[in-house]
Design a protein around this motif. Structure first.
Motif, mmCIF file in Angstrom:
data_model
loop_
_atom_site.group_PDB
_atom_site.id
_atom_site.type_symbol
_atom_site.label_atom_id
_atom_site.label_comp_id
_atom_site.label_asym_id
_atom_site.label_seq_id
_atom_site.Cartn_x
_atom_site.Cartn_y
_atom_site.Cartn_z
ATOM 1 N N VAL A 37 39.699 -7.018 23.597
ATOM 2 C CA VAL A 37 40.931 -6.271 23.303
ATOM 3 C C VAL A 37 41.423 -6.618 21.892
ATOM 4 N N GLY A 67 37.462 2.536 20.682
ATOM 5 C CA GLY A 67 38.449 1.546 21.123
ATOM 6 C C GLY A 67 39.859 2.084 21.225
ATOM 7 N N PRO A 68 40.069 3.189 21.949
ATOM 8 C CA PRO A 68 41.404 3.799 22.016
ATOM 9 C C PRO A 68 42.425 2.986 22.803
ATOM 10 N N VAL A 72 47.280 5.379 21.984
ATOM 11 C CA VAL A 72 48.301 5.688 20.969
ATOM 12 C C VAL A 72 47.693 6.499 19.819
ATOM 13 N N LEU A 90 35.648 6.856 22.917
ATOM 14 C CA LEU A 90 34.735 5.881 23.537
ATOM 15 C C LEU A 90 35.437 4.544 23.748
ATOM 16 N N SER A 93 36.578 -0.712 28.126
ATOM 17 C CA SER A 93 37.281 -1.238 29.297
ATOM 18 C C SER A 93 37.502 -0.142 30.338
#
Ligand SMILES: C[S@@+](CC[C@H](N)C(=O)[O-])C[C@H]1O[C@@H](n2cnc3c(N)ncnc32)[C@H](O)[C@@H]1O
Length: 220
Positions: A37, A67-68, A72, A90, A93
């Motif tokens: 993260v 890594g959205p 946001v 993409l 997690s």
């Protein structure tokens, strides 16, 4: 003090953002896998807007978001006028993927690893931009290298890559991006402040053919 530095309106918006942060989903995921993260709170709308603005002039081709997290930046891209069908998002997690699919039902949310990007994107796709919130500074170096080196391979001639980082000086991943830096600015209205860097690739393109890889399996 914050009001003096940021101005009253901006200070209010920053404090609104701090109050509305999504500690539930984000903190849970942070404590489950901190290195993946790579941040203790989501990106601010200011940071998201700055990243989305870098690609707002691009009117065709696929825009890939890496890594959205809580979405946001996805929201900012849609707000800038990117049509949902032009986005491929993409995320590694599973918890974030489930959340994103509920939040953005029209967007293609792929559960996968950015290191497999060349296999995930169908061969021959015109990729116009890569917008990344990946924590490149906290990923293992070989993984980080393998991710950023695929950007040049995937991007169309006039394509751009946008990455933010909390390392305001020259982070290690910079030297592995095989493109020319065309923009760099600091967003102070984020916790912590972040630098947004934009790279262009067309002068660095080798005469390599379009990537051709078998489809990748998604994790989970
Ligand atoms: C700094 S957080 C993203 C913050 C996001 N902008 C937000 O506001 O929620 C980094 C994100 O990258 C994802 N990530 C990390 N490594 C990844 C990988 N190899 N492939 C895809 N996503 C990855 C994490 O799961 C996390 O959602």
């Amino acid at each position: 003090m914050a009001q003096r530095v940021l101005g009253l309106g901006r200070a209010r918006r920053v404090s609104g953002y701090l109050k509305k942060m999504v500690p539930g989903a984000f903190l849970q995921e942070f404590f489950a896998q901190p290195g993946i993260v790579g941040a203790i709170c989501p990106s601010s709308p200011f940071l998201a807007h700055r990243m989305a603005r870098e690609v707002s002039h691009i009117k065709d081709g696929l825009i890939i978001e890496l890594g959205p997290g809580t979405g946001v930046v996805t929201k900012a891209l849609l707000k800038q006028g990117v049509a949902p069908e032009r986005l491929l998002v993409l995320e590694y997690s599973n918890r974030f993927v489930q959340r994103l699919r509920r939040q953005f039902p029209l967007v293609n949310i792929v559960h996968g690893n950015a290191a497999d990007l060349c296999r995930i994107v169908p061969a021959g796709t015109k990729v116009s931009a890569i917008v990344s919130s990946l924590p490149l500074c906290s990923l293992p170096e070989p993984l980080m290298q393998s991710i950023v080196q695929q950007w040049r391979e995937l991007l169309h001639d006039s394509g751009v890559a946008v990455q933010f980082t909390y390392n305001l000086h020259r982070p290690a991943w910079h030297k592995h991006v095989q493109g020319v830096q065309t923009g760099s600015s600091i967003v102070w209205g984020n916790l912590p402040p972040a630098r947004v860097s934009t790279f262009s690739f067309h002068t660095h393109k080798l005469s390599s053919p379009h990537h051709e890889h078998p489809p990748a399996e998604h994790p989970g």
